[in-house]
Design a protein around this motif. Sequence first.
Motif, PDB file in Angstrom:
ATOM      1  N   LEU A   1      -3.369  -1.683  -3.512  1.00 16.39           N
ATOM      2  CA  LEU A   1      -4.636  -1.164  -4.048  1.00 16.39           C
ATOM      3  C   LEU A   1      -5.786  -1.239  -3.038  1.00 16.39           C
ATOM      4  N   LEU A   2      -5.843  -2.342  -2.290  1.00 16.51           N
ATOM      5  CA  LEU A   2      -6.980  -2.521  -1.372  1.00 16.51           C
ATOM      6  C   LEU A   2      -7.109  -1.371  -0.360  1.00 16.51           C
ATOM      7  N   PRO A   3      -6.034  -1.032   0.362  1.00 15.27           N
ATOM      8  CA  PRO A   3      -6.166   0.083   1.327  1.00 15.27           C
ATOM      9  C   PRO A   3      -6.545   1.390   0.651  1.00 15.27           C
ATOM     10  N   LEU A   4      -6.005   1.611  -0.576  1.00 19.42           N
ATOM     11  CA  LEU A   4      -6.343   2.865  -1.276  1.00 19.42           C
ATOM     12  C   LEU A   4      -7.839   2.917  -1.581  1.00 19.42           C
ATOM     13  N   GLY A   5      -8.381   1.793  -2.049  1.00 21.62           N
ATOM     14  CA  GLY A   5      -9.823   1.735  -2.352  1.00 21.62           C
ATOM     15  C   GLY A   5     -10.646   2.000  -1.112  1.00 21.62           C
ATOM     16  N   VAL A   6     -10.285   1.324  -0.024  1.00 16.99           N
ATOM     17  CA  VAL A   6     -11.023   1.501   1.230  1.00 16.99           C
ATOM     18  C   VAL A   6     -10.923   2.955   1.699  1.00 16.99           C
TER      19      VAL A   6
END
Lengths: 766, 236
Positions: free
Chosen positions: A84-89
Amino acid sequence: MKRLLGSRFLQAILVLVVTFVIFRFGIQPPAPWSVVTLYMAIVLLSVLVWVSADSDSWRAFLAPIRATLVEERRRPLLYALLGLLPLGVGYYAYLQAAPRTEAPVELRVIHPAPPSSITFRGKTLDIQGLENPLRKDAATLEQHVREGGTIYVRNCVYCHGDNLDGQGHFAHGFSPPPANLADPGTIAMLQESYVFWRIAKGGPGLPKESTPWNSAMPAWEDRLSEEEIWKVVLYLYAATGQEPRRWEHAGGPGPAVASGGGRPPGRTLPGPAAAEAQQAGDVALGRRVYERKCAYCHGLEGKGDGPAAELLHPKPRDFTRGLYKIRSTPSGQVPTDRDLFEVITRGMPGTSMPAWPMLHERERWALVAYMKTLSDRFQGEPPKPVAFPKQIPVSEASIARGKEMYEAIECNKCHGDAGRADGPSAPELEDDWGHPIKPANLTQPWTFRGGPRREDIVRRLATGLMGTPMPTFGETVQDYKEYKKGESEEKQDPKVWAEWKDANLWDLANYVRSLGPERPNWATFLVVRGVEGEIPLDPTAEFWERQPAANIPLVGQVIQDPREFAPTVAQVSVRAVYTSEEVAFHLAWDDPTPSKPDPAKKVFADAVAIQLPVKLEPTERPYFLMGDGARPVYLLTWRSDGGVGEANVTGLGKLTPQRGEAVQARGQVAYADGRYRLVIKRPLETGDANDFAFPAREFFPVAFFAWDGSSGEQGSKGSISSWYYIRVEAPPSRRQFVIPPLVVLLAVVAEVLAVRWARRQGAGSR
Amino acid sequence: MRTRALIAVSLIGLLALLLFGLEPRAGAQGGGTVVGEVKYQGTPPAPGMLKVTKDTEVCGKEKTSSELVVGPDKGIQWAVVSVTGAKGSPPKPAKKPALDQKGCEFHPHVLLVPAGAEVDILNSDGVLHNIHTFSTANAPFNKSQPKFKKVIEAKFDKPEIVKVKCDVHGWMGGWVVVMDHPWHAVTDAKGAFKLENVPAGKHKVEVWHETLGKVAKEVEVKAGAETRVAFELGKK
């Protein structure tokens, strides 16, 4: 649960979430994002300081993070986070790389500190400690307030409005919007001498910290005397019910004076309205409200001759004749009480008659009762509304029938073939008092006096607008149906009658509304698009239809003399494109008469101008009204008698046209059905220091002017706009699709490194 | 069909009854006649010309204004002469008064209508007109009359001089003069008028003209005799 709340990590998260919710939703009106971001950064820092206050606390805080990174049983959570983190960024990166759709934020000081003294017409006035001299004598105060009101309605009302709420009928043309003087955050927080200073010196007199110079507020010292400005200041406080801030005098309180004669609007009568008020308005109360609110335009006796009347167009109505435009009753009859109440409540769009919802319902009913005493036509039987035809939903068939009616009953005689108020009878129309009057531009329904809704239009068609050339068409449409019936029988084509037997005014209303949108959809900024190939000079070329248009509102120039109170051109529709070699603007605007200049008849050339700064400066822009000596502007111009040109200007009326080879702009115009369309184009680089160098950066300011020569407009008399930002759109790029994946990739790499580091740490500590 | 015919016959019968049965015979009561002319004082201005900018195929290219029509002997046409303060029931017209719009002009330019009578407003032009009245005693109205609408009926109940305008063709102006007594007339092209069956006695006779205003004179009417009276009107 207790264990959960005991966790340092969760406590920190909880504090962040709660403060965010408070900042975002707890503040009214909502705080801007920039402010929320700033506050959150401070909170985040404090939380970090708090959790790292000692090493135990810090370890407790980090424990859940480390556990997630290391422990076997938390693997699913770790993987979810890793995804999720890379997608959000990446999404954030996409938003940042995508073309922006807002003008850049401008920070400026709205209430700058006043100077200690100013020079007013050669006389030095100490602003510090200065009191309004007209407050000293309580006996003349009311008289001064009234005179201040008269000055207000002849000068200030166009922008600041009858209700002093900054909603005057030209207010929409200005950015920043005119001050809302009824707001407790404006004059109520200021001393009267501060207000005097702002009125006397206006936008041009704002100090450095209030740049960019966008305020359209004129420097009134050019037109009003010292005493007149003090009178207006008195009126501002009296009419809004505000008290000025007082200077703190060493020798005790200042002169104790009540604030003017007027009571605050809408606060006269607290408490709920009586339900039976509809029939029994209080005439005496109505008269008081009328004299305070309506008399400035409609006159003390209701003859439409108040002090503001001569500068307004259309003219305020003379109530003594009992002729009302907006009615539900047949031609020749007076309106119902409800009709009058609705007009007071909703106002009349496209005119200087504002909506008065801030008056208490009982005050509005009282006004109705009082207005009815102004004409003896209200004596006798109460009027009966006309029967309303059965609603026909919008459909292609209905619009087609409406179009046929429009042509058969010759609406075009006044309203024009395309509805742009350019019919052959339009120029000579007069109202019942002999004042010139314009037919409605049907492509701008937001200016319809009785409202833009279909039911409003049906009612206007059924009852006409008394006192104006607009007749009733209710029976006429019935007759046209009879005519179609005859045609159907004659041609022995029953299909025609089948199509028409249920036709009524709704068809015509559906057609009229198909000519324009309900709301004007005005732009807040413009785009100049990057294109390839030759830009067509022909304004009717299909190429231009494909470019997005920005509608820019124009309003009358009421800042410098001679002023224009009733401009013809109310908006200009702008398209702009550029290539590696040239830049082009496509302008479209409604003007019912293409003018052939004839100065003997006070007919001048039609014209438009596109205003750009000569030089772009980091924060300051030239004065929006044609610049000034310090910051001149550059114009691309078109005149119906001279074609396209370029000019340099150092203020309204101080124009130097470029001549000969300096003029590199070219253009072409087309006029049809009450609408001008114009293309002006110019090489990007002109090599001329007096020209705007294009495109200098992503955003640059632009403004527009228009003149309708056949209504006597030229020079300072015309339509103007504020500065708008125009954004240079780069030629089509893939930036927004390339950068985010790269960001995502980087984020994943960072995560992997973090996990490995944590594991090594974990292994080491074991 | 049959009912309509029946109604028509009874209406005609009723009208005949009114005309010949109920109408007071002023002459029989010893009335006199007032005849005369209304003339222009001084040198009359050249007739006003109006340029037509629309519907020229119907309206023509140019119009002579009917506002002030002065004949060769300075006789003023379209002036209204009436006995003021006279009491009497309005005459019943032999046929329904009609105001025709033809060639984008009102015919007649000044129409006399007894109070309470219905008027046919005709559109003989085949283009859009609108009937916009500027009355105060009677309810003012503004109705459209497109080409397919040949007749509009209007009723004028109260005595008044009503201006009628067509906003589509700004030059189109006419007058409906509503009177509640029979002693009035409109001057002809020579400025002449004739008031019949005026009761014997002293009367005030008034002339009204749309641009020249009003003038009044005392006139003594003798039973069975003709009284001559001359009026002069001029720009003030």
